[in-house]
Every structure is written in structure tokens, then in C-alpha cells.
Design a protein around this motif. Structure first.
Motif, mmCIF file in Angstrom:
data_model
loop_
_atom_site.group_PDB
_atom_site.id
_atom_site.type_symbol
_atom_site.label_atom_id
_atom_site.label_comp_id
_atom_site.label_asym_id
_atom_site.label_seq_id
_atom_site.Cartn_x
_atom_site.Cartn_y
_atom_site.Cartn_z
ATOM 1 N N ARG A 90 50.593 39.404 39.448
ATOM 2 C CA ARG A 90 49.606 38.449 38.738
ATOM 3 C C ARG A 90 50.204 37.700 37.894
ATOM 4 N NH1 ARG A 90 45.019 42.627 36.722
ATOM 5 N NH2 ARG A 90 44.041 40.586 35.948
ATOM 6 N N CYS A 91 51.325 37.866 37.223
ATOM 7 C CA CYS A 91 51.992 37.220 36.275
ATOM 8 C C CYS A 91 53.315 37.650 36.070
ATOM 9 C CB CYS A 91 51.399 37.195 34.904
ATOM 10 S SG CYS A 91 52.226 36.519 33.687
ATOM 11 N N GLY A 202 41.594 40.089 38.836
ATOM 12 C CA GLY A 202 41.485 38.628 38.469
ATOM 13 C C GLY A 202 40.896 38.807 36.963
ATOM 14 N N SER A 203 40.725 37.569 36.256
ATOM 15 C CA SER A 203 40.306 37.713 34.849
ATOM 16 C C SER A 203 38.759 38.138 34.962
ATOM 17 C CB SER A 203 40.707 36.305 34.214
ATOM 18 O OG SER A 203 39.866 35.170 35.128
ATOM 19 N N ARG A 204 37.905 37.740 35.833
ATOM 20 C CA ARG A 204 36.530 38.255 35.788
ATOM 21 C C ARG A 204 36.390 39.623 35.887
ATOM 22 N NH1 ARG A 204 32.146 35.132 36.593
ATOM 23 N NH2 ARG A 204 33.168 33.116 37.051
ATOM 24 N N GLN A 205 37.332 40.247 36.604
ATOM 25 C CA GLN A 205 37.346 41.684 36.773
ATOM 26 C C GLN A 205 38.608 42.058 36.838
ATOM 27 O OE1 GLN A 205 34.750 42.982 39.891
ATOM 28 N NE2 GLN A 205 35.711 45.096 39.984
ATOM 29 N N PRO A 206 39.279 42.256 35.632
ATOM 30 C CA PRO A 206 40.551 42.874 35.728
ATOM 31 C C PRO A 206 41.050 44.164 36.174
ATOM 32 C CG PRO A 206 39.975 42.088 33.288
ATOM 33 C CD PRO A 206 38.827 42.362 34.327
#
Ligand code: ACO
Length: 338
Positions: A90-91, A202-206
Motif C-alpha cells: 500500500r506504501c 484503503g483509508s476509508r476502511q483500513p
């Protein structure tokens, strides 16, 4: 005094990579409630390639990138773009790792996420970088491992996707000859965000819980089918208009390899004879951002220098795009099995 020729972007190298493990429709029918007949008739796919645990998107991208550099006869470029929606992490982004493993030094390298349209978005981006003199040569790699995102028990999606990478080397030129890309047209419609999606991670639902459906890839197949035909046909018409080509000038239509019926319908809608639609998905399935460069590499032996190629894609986002290419004289590209 003769007018100065405009800088153009040309295709100088092409290569690809697939995981060595091939999975046939009959293999899938052993564990899923499906048949070779259903998959072949509804999608046109017979086989796809699947990564083994431990092989990642970057492994395929490095192999494809190496083949494209060899094909171009280059050992350096000014920039690397990896179009992917299945990065190693993811990063951070996958491209710097790929550039380093290819021995390309400390050049700029970044990922581009436009799902199955990623390669066409990447071409437009590389073209702009070359035309603005930010780069002389760009290595653009479309690489995806969607089999890692799809729930293996989901028969609707597990039969469609395969893994792979395709790569091109793009360079600057001052003449309008073979190898030249025409203008690109791109589009998106974020109201279709839920047509193709992985909700978790993602950032909405890590939090990713593989027992929960939100962990896995979902697609509203019928709605996507209709949207893909309409958007690819529309963007093809725009690309043809901008390039000043008629539909009959198109020798090879290379559409995103998602479904054979979609490609035939796009060809019919824009007036290109269906036999000019390049079909590669029968052997590899939908490889997302890799599908267009892999189809080009597999089909290269059947395209003559100077012939006209129309490229188009549709993918999650929703995103889409199209562009034209006059085929160059290339060495035969290699698709590695890794
Ligand atoms: N085997 C047998 N039956 C199946 C399978 C399977 N593998 N998958 C679905 N079915 C069944 C369904 O359950 C359904 O049964 P029902 O009628 O009893 O409910 C029936 O087949 C029809 O299902 P649909 O989903 O309507 O099938 P369709 O003909 O639309 O084909 C497909 C599905 C292949 C996904 C098609 O819709 C498609 O290609 N869509 C577009 C894909 C695409 O272009 N994606 C864009 C890029 S992807 C990206 O960006 C990541």
C-alpha cells in the motif's frame, strides 16, 4: 525556411512477462461451479496465468521492463512509470523498486492507478513528459496480479482475471514516421466508483478481514459491460477524429482484453471489421493494466511497420481512454515466463 518539426513520442521497445503457472478453464471447473463452455462462450477466455505465493507485481514488472529495454537496445531511461492497481505494498509505490532492480539508478519513478485503463493513462502521461522535454526516454510498465485480489471462490470473477506485465520504451523523435503515437483522449466518471472495487484496505476502511466480503474484488459485471462498450467506442471515435483517421484506416484494434464480446461490440460500433480486433485474452484472461502491452507484444509479428493501430481501454474508477499508434520496425518482442 522550413517549419521546425514538432517533437513526437515513438514506440522503441516492447516486452512482457507472465507467471509460468497456467490455469485452464477445466482446472477452475474442478473447484468452482463453472464450465469451460460457460467461460469460453461468455468471455472468450481459455487460459490465464497465476502467480505463485512469493511472486509479486514487481517481479513481473522487472521481467517485462528488462525485455522492453533489451528490445529497444537501451540500458538507461529518464523515468519509470508502473501502471498498477495491485502494487507490492500500500506504501511505498512499486516503480522505484522496479527501477532499482533494473539498474536504472536514481531516476524519477512512480505508480499510476487507473485500473484497467492504467496503461493508456500511462501512455498519455509519458507522451506529455516527452513532449515537454522532461524526458527523452520513458519506461512504462503495466503490471497487475488481480488473482491476489479476487476471492478464489467467487466464480464470477475468478474465471476472468490473470496476472502479467507488459512494458514499452517510449522515446522522443522529430519526424512523424513509424512508431509515432497520436493524441490521447482520457475520461473518468467517479459516480461509478462502486462498479469495480475492493472496499477494504484503503483509508476509508483500513482493516482487511479476509473473512469479510469487503476484503475482495467486486464487479457489477453487466453494468460494467455496457459502460465499457459505450466509453471505449466513444473514446475511439474521438481518438480517430483527432488523428484524422477513418475507421477503415485502422489495421489493428487493440482494446483492453476483458471480454471478447466487448471487443467485438466496440469494433462494430465504430465501424472497424471485427477480424481487425486483436484477441489475446483467450490465452491470458484479463490482466488489467498489462493487457494492452501484452496483446501488442504477442501480436507484434502480425503487424507490419507503418500499419495503423487504435488502442482503447476501460477500467475501474470508472476510467477510460484511447489513442493511435503507427507501428514501428521493432525486433521481435519477448514475453518471459517467470
Ligand atoms: N460459471 C457459470 N455461471 C456463472 C459464472 C461462471 N463462472 N459466473 C456467473 N455465472 C452465472 C451468474 O450467476 C448468473 O446466473 P443467474 O442468471 O442464475 O443469476 C449468470 O451466469 C449470468 O451472470 P452475469 O454476471 O449476468 O453474466 P454475464 O454474461 O454478464 O458475464 C461477465 C459476466 C463475464 C463478468 C461480463 O459481465 C463482463 O465481461 N463484464 C465486463 C467486464 C469488464 O469489462 N471489466 C472492465 C475491466 S475490469 C477492471 O477494471 C478491473
Amino acid at each position: 525556411m522550413a517549419a521546425a518539426k514538432l517533437r513526437t513520442t515513438v514506440l522503441q521497445g516492447l516486452g512482457g512477462a507472465l507467471p509460468s503457472r497456467a490455469v485452464t478453464n477445466d482446472d477452475l471447473a474442478k473447484t468452482l461451479d463453472t464450465t469451460d463452455e460457460w467461460i469460453t462462450s461468455r468471455t472468450g477466455i481459455s487460459t490465464r496465468h497465476k502467480v505463485e505465493p512469493g511472486t509479486s507485481t514487481s517481479d513481473l514488472a522487472v521481467a517485462a521492463g528488462r525485455r522492453a529495454l533489451e528490445n529497444a537496445g537501451l540500458d538507461s531511461v529518464d523515468m519509470v512509470i508502473v501502471a498498477t492497481s495491485t502494487p507490492d505494498y500500500r506504501c511505498p509505490a512499486t516503480a522505484p523498486d522496479v527501477a532499482a532492480r533494473l539498474g536504472l539508478g536514481t531516476i524519477p519513478a512512480f505508480d499510476l492507478a487507473a485500473v484497467c485503463s492504467g496503461f493508456v493513462y500511462g501512455l498519455a502521461q509519458a507522451d506529455a513528459l516527452i513532449k515537454s522535454h522532461a524526458a527523452e526516454h520513458v519506461l512504462l510498465i503495466g503490471a497487475d496480479t488481480f488473482t491476489t485480489l479476487v476471492n478464489p471462490t467467487d466464480r464470477a470473477n475468478a474465471v476472468i482475471f490473470g496476472d502479467g506485465a507488459g512494458a514499452v520504451v517510449l522515446g522522443a523523435a522529430r519526424d512523424g514516421g513509424a512508431g509515432r503515437f497520436g493524441p490521447f483522449t482520457l475520461g473518468s466518471d467517479g459516480t461509478g466508483v462502486d462498479l469495480i472495487r475492493v472496499e477494504a484496505g484503503g483509508s476509508r476502511q483500513p482493516v482487511i478481514d479476509t473473512a469479510d466480503p469487503t476484503a475482495w474484488f467486486t464487479m457489477q459485471g453487466r453494468a460494467v459491460f455496457a459502460a465499457a462498450v459505450a466509453a471505449m467506442a466513444d473514446s475511439c471515435r474521438t481518438a480517430l477524429n483527432t488523428a484524422g483517421w477513418e475507421a477503415d484506416d485502422v489495421d489493428h484494434l487493440v482494446a483492453h482484453q476483458a471480454n471478447r464480446r466487448i471487443m467485438t461490440m466496440v469494433a462494430a460500433s465504430i465501424g472497424v471489421p471485427s477480424e481487425r480486433a486483436v484477441i489475446h485474452l483467450d490465452r491470458v484472461g484479463n490482466t488489467s493494466a498489462a493487457s494492452i502491452p501484452l496483446a501488442l507484444a504477442a501480436h507484434a509479428g502480425q503487424i507490419r511497420p507503418g500499419e495503423r493501430v487504435l488502442l482503447t481501454a476501460f477500467g475501474g474508477g470508472a476510467t477510460w481512454g484511447a489513442g493511435t499508434l503507427t507501428w514501428p520496425a521493432l525486433e521481435a518482442p519477448v514475453i518471459d515466463l517467470i
